[in-house]
Design a protein around this motif. Sequence first.
Motif, PDB file in Angstrom:
ATOM      1  N   GLY A 192       0.806  -1.214   0.000  1.00  0.00           N
ATOM      2  CA  GLY A 192       0.000   0.000   0.000  1.00  0.00           C
ATOM      3  C   GLY A 192       0.840   1.266   0.000  1.00  0.00           C
ATOM      4  N   GLN A 193       2.067   1.180   0.474  1.00  0.00           N
ATOM      5  CA  GLN A 193       2.939   2.345   0.536  1.00  0.00           C
ATOM      6  C   GLN A 193       3.866   2.451  -0.673  1.00  0.00           C
ATOM      7  OE1 GLN A 193       4.944   1.826   4.236  1.00  0.00           O
ATOM      8  NE2 GLN A 193       3.142   2.286   5.459  1.00  0.00           N
ATOM      9  N   ALA A 194       3.635   1.656  -1.691  1.00  0.00           N
ATOM     10  CA  ALA A 194       4.513   1.661  -2.864  1.00  0.00           C
ATOM     11  C   ALA A 194       4.532   3.035  -3.538  1.00  0.00           C
ATOM     12  CB  ALA A 194       4.078   0.589  -3.856  1.00  0.00           C
ATOM     13  N   GLY A 195       3.380   3.680  -3.642  1.00  0.00           N
ATOM     14  CA  GLY A 195       3.318   5.003  -4.267  1.00  0.00           C
ATOM     15  C   GLY A 195       4.102   6.035  -3.484  1.00  0.00           C
ATOM     16  N   THR A 196       4.019   5.965  -2.164  1.00  0.00           N
ATOM     17  CA  THR A 196       4.767   6.900  -1.318  1.00  0.00           C
ATOM     18  C   THR A 196       6.257   6.702  -1.490  1.00  0.00           C
ATOM     19  OG1 THR A 196       2.959   6.867   0.276  1.00  0.00           O
ATOM     20  CG2 THR A 196       5.089   7.672   1.055  1.00  0.00           C
ATOM     21  N   ARG A 197       6.704   5.446  -1.519  1.00  0.00           N
ATOM     22  CA  ARG A 197       8.128   5.179  -1.711  1.00  0.00           C
ATOM     23  C   ARG A 197       8.583   5.650  -3.088  1.00  0.00           C
ATOM     24  NH1 ARG A 197       6.571   0.401   0.425  1.00  0.00           N
ATOM     25  NH2 ARG A 197       6.825  -0.662  -1.556  1.00  0.00           N
ATOM     26  N   GLN A 198       7.739   5.480  -4.102  1.00  0.00           N
ATOM     27  CA  GLN A 198       8.097   5.916  -5.453  1.00  0.00           C
ATOM     28  C   GLN A 198       8.235   7.439  -5.507  1.00  0.00           C
ATOM     29  OE1 GLN A 198       5.166   4.901  -8.399  1.00  0.00           O
ATOM     30  NE2 GLN A 198       6.556   5.248 -10.097  1.00  0.00           N
ATOM     31  N   ARG A 199       7.303   8.165  -4.873  1.00  0.00           N
ATOM     32  CA  ARG A 199       7.401   9.625  -4.845  1.00  0.00           C
ATOM     33  C   ARG A 199       8.640  10.072  -4.069  1.00  0.00           C
ATOM     34  NH1 ARG A 199       1.995   8.886  -4.250  1.00  0.00           N
ATOM     35  NH2 ARG A 199       2.029   9.160  -1.995  1.00  0.00           N
ATOM     36  N   ALA A 200       8.953   9.381  -2.991  1.00  0.00           N
ATOM     37  CA  ALA A 200      10.140   9.737  -2.205  1.00  0.00           C
ATOM     38  C   ALA A 200      11.405   9.547  -3.028  1.00  0.00           C
ATOM     39  CB  ALA A 200      10.200   8.896  -0.935  1.00  0.00           C
ATOM     40  N   ARG A 201      11.483   8.459  -3.794  1.00  0.00           N
ATOM     41  CA  ARG A 201      12.649   8.242  -4.663  1.00  0.00           C
ATOM     42  C   ARG A 201      12.762   9.346  -5.705  1.00  0.00           C
ATOM     43  NH1 ARG A 201      11.034   2.819  -4.410  1.00  0.00           N
ATOM     44  NH2 ARG A 201       9.919   3.038  -6.360  1.00  0.00           N
ATOM     45  N   TYR A 202      11.626   9.726  -6.312  1.00  0.00           N
ATOM     46  CA  TYR A 202      11.630  10.780  -7.316  1.00  0.00           C
ATOM     47  C   TYR A 202      12.135  12.093  -6.712  1.00  0.00           C
ATOM     48  CZ  TYR A 202       9.949  14.540 -10.259  1.00  0.00           C
ATOM     49  OH  TYR A 202       9.875  15.679 -11.007  1.00  0.00           O
ATOM     50  N   HIS A 203      11.598  12.459  -5.542  1.00  0.00           N
ATOM     51  CA  HIS A 203      11.988  13.719  -4.913  1.00  0.00           C
ATOM     52  C   HIS A 203      13.442  13.684  -4.446  1.00  0.00           C
ATOM     53  CE1 HIS A 203       8.114  15.556  -5.275  1.00  0.00           C
ATOM     54  NE2 HIS A 203       7.516  14.571  -4.618  1.00  0.00           N
ATOM     55  N   ARG A 204      13.921  12.528  -4.012  1.00  0.00           N
ATOM     56  CA  ARG A 204      15.326  12.404  -3.609  1.00  0.00           C
ATOM     57  C   ARG A 204      16.230  12.611  -4.817  1.00  0.00           C
ATOM     58  NH1 ARG A 204      15.757   7.202  -2.347  1.00  0.00           N
ATOM     59  NH2 ARG A 204      14.256   7.497  -0.694  1.00  0.00           N
ATOM     60  N   ARG A 205      15.877  11.968  -5.955  1.00  0.00           N
ATOM     61  CA  ARG A 205      16.686  12.152  -7.168  1.00  0.00           C
ATOM     62  C   ARG A 205      16.648  13.609  -7.632  1.00  0.00           C
ATOM     63  NH1 ARG A 205      14.382   7.066  -8.763  1.00  0.00           N
ATOM     64  NH2 ARG A 205      12.778   8.190  -9.901  1.00  0.00           N
ATOM     65  N   GLU A 206      15.467  14.237  -7.551  1.00  0.00           N
ATOM     66  CA  GLU A 206      15.335  15.628  -7.972  1.00  0.00           C
ATOM     67  C   GLU A 206      16.164  16.540  -7.065  1.00  0.00           C
ATOM     68  OE1 GLU A 206      13.806  18.674 -10.455  1.00  0.00           O
ATOM     69  OE2 GLU A 206      13.916  16.511 -10.676  1.00  0.00           O
ATOM     70  N   ALA A 207      16.133  16.289  -5.754  1.00  0.00           N
ATOM     71  CA  ALA A 207      16.922  17.100  -4.816  1.00  0.00           C
ATOM     72  C   ALA A 207      18.411  16.909  -5.079  1.00  0.00           C
ATOM     73  CB  ALA A 207      16.580  16.725  -3.381  1.00  0.00           C
ATOM     74  N   ASP A 208      18.836  15.679  -5.356  1.00  0.00           N
ATOM     75  CA  ASP A 208      20.249  15.432  -5.676  1.00  0.00           C
ATOM     76  C   ASP A 208      20.661  16.161  -6.948  1.00  0.00           C
ATOM     77  OD1 ASP A 208      20.477  13.865  -3.440  1.00  0.00           O
ATOM     78  OD2 ASP A 208      20.317  11.955  -4.535  1.00  0.00           O
ATOM     79  N   ARG A 209      19.790  16.128  -7.957  1.00  0.00           N
ATOM     80  CA  ARG A 209      20.089  16.804  -9.215  1.00  0.00           C
ATOM     81  C   ARG A 209      20.197  18.309  -9.011  1.00  0.00           C
ATOM     82  NH1 ARG A 209      17.706  19.679 -12.994  1.00  0.00           N
ATOM     83  NH2 ARG A 209      15.648  19.562 -12.057  1.00  0.00           N
ATOM     84  N   LEU A 210      19.268  18.876  -8.232  1.00  0.00           N
ATOM     85  CA  LEU A 210      19.297  20.318  -7.991  1.00  0.00           C
ATOM     86  C   LEU A 210      20.494  20.718  -7.134  1.00  0.00           C
ATOM     87  CD1 LEU A 210      15.505  20.986  -7.446  1.00  0.00           C
ATOM     88  CD2 LEU A 210      16.889  21.607  -9.427  1.00  0.00           C
ATOM     89  N   ALA A 211      20.862  19.875  -6.166  1.00  0.00           N
ATOM     90  CA  ALA A 211      22.045  20.171  -5.340  1.00  0.00           C
ATOM     91  C   ALA A 211      23.301  20.135  -6.202  1.00  0.00           C
ATOM     92  CB  ALA A 211      22.154  19.173  -4.197  1.00  0.00           C
ATOM     93  N   LYS A 212      23.372  19.177  -7.112  1.00  0.00           N
ATOM     94  CA  LYS A 212      24.529  19.094  -8.013  1.00  0.00           C
ATOM     95  C   LYS A 212      24.578  20.320  -8.921  1.00  0.00           C
ATOM     96  CE  LYS A 212      26.444  16.213 -11.655  1.00  0.00           C
ATOM     97  NZ  LYS A 212      26.215  15.068 -12.531  1.00  0.00           N
ATOM     98  N   GLU A 213      23.424  20.727  -9.427  1.00  0.00           N
ATOM     99  CA  GLU A 213      23.370  21.898 -10.293  1.00  0.00           C
ATOM    100  C   GLU A 213      23.765  23.164  -9.525  1.00  0.00           C
ATOM    101  OE1 GLU A 213      19.965  24.423 -12.659  1.00  0.00           O
ATOM    102  OE2 GLU A 213      19.726  22.246 -12.507  1.00  0.00           O
ATOM    103  N   ALA A 214      23.309  23.290  -8.267  1.00  0.00           N
ATOM    104  CA  ALA A 214      23.667  24.459  -7.450  1.00  0.00           C
ATOM    105  C   ALA A 214      25.165  24.481  -7.170  1.00  0.00           C
ATOM    106  CB  ALA A 214      22.885  24.447  -6.141  1.00  0.00           C
ATOM    107  N   ALA A 215      25.746  23.318  -6.860  1.00  0.00           N
ATOM    108  CA  ALA A 215      27.187  23.253  -6.611  1.00  0.00           C
ATOM    109  C   ALA A 215      27.965  23.619  -7.863  1.00  0.00           C
ATOM    110  CB  ALA A 215      27.574  21.857  -6.128  1.00  0.00           C
ATOM    111  N   GLU A 216      27.476  23.170  -9.008  1.00  0.00           N
ATOM    112  CA  GLU A 216      28.138  23.487 -10.281  1.00  0.00           C
ATOM    113  C   GLU A 216      28.063  24.984 -10.561  1.00  0.00           C
ATOM    114  OE1 GLU A 216      27.176  22.466 -14.858  1.00  0.00           O
ATOM    115  OE2 GLU A 216      27.259  20.756 -13.486  1.00  0.00           O
ATOM    116  N   LEU A 217      26.914  25.595 -10.288  1.00  0.00           N
ATOM    117  CA  LEU A 217      26.776  27.029 -10.514  1.00  0.00           C
ATOM    118  C   LEU A 217      27.641  27.829  -9.548  1.00  0.00           C
ATOM    119  CD1 LEU A 217      22.958  27.348 -11.219  1.00  0.00           C
ATOM    120  CD2 LEU A 217      24.833  27.640 -12.843  1.00  0.00           C
ATOM    121  N   LYS A 218      27.790  27.343  -8.312  1.00  0.00           N
ATOM    122  CA  LYS A 218      28.657  28.033  -7.358  1.00  0.00           C
ATOM    123  C   LYS A 218      30.113  27.950  -7.797  1.00  0.00           C
ATOM    124  CE  LYS A 218      25.915  27.486  -3.166  1.00  0.00           C
ATOM    125  NZ  LYS A 218      25.818  26.830  -1.853  1.00  0.00           N
TER     126      LYS A 218
END
Length: 121
Positions: A69-95
């Motif tokens: 029943g929590q599969a959707g929640t785990r999937q959204r968490a993985r998506y948001h974790r990947r998105e946060a990692d991508r944005l953190a990498k982009e911010a570090a690159e811009l800095k």
Amino acid sequence: MIRFLKALVLLPIAVVVVLLAVANREPVTLSFDPFSTEPVFSLVLPLYAVLFGAVALGILVGGIGSWLGQAGTRQRARYHRREADRLAKEAAELKTFGTPGFEPGYAGAGTHTALPAPAAR
């Protein structure tokens, strides 16, 4: 403190479980064949073993149902974790390298036309 609280809760539960097992030692026939009078598939077990087995099966089935029943929640968490990692990498690159084509100094200097001064009344 937490150890004490765990002991305070788990000790009475353990006592009840042991008393249940001691009080229900009589063997019972657990039949897996509901259609015949003389069951082909059956086990003779103590009643407490049948009860504990049923509780364990219920916990297992409930855990699997909850996990599915929590599969959707785990999937959204993985998506948001990947998105946060991508944005953190982009911010570090811009800095590190800055924005391409951006000159340091006044933000937007030379890109906008100044407005005329307001007229005096």
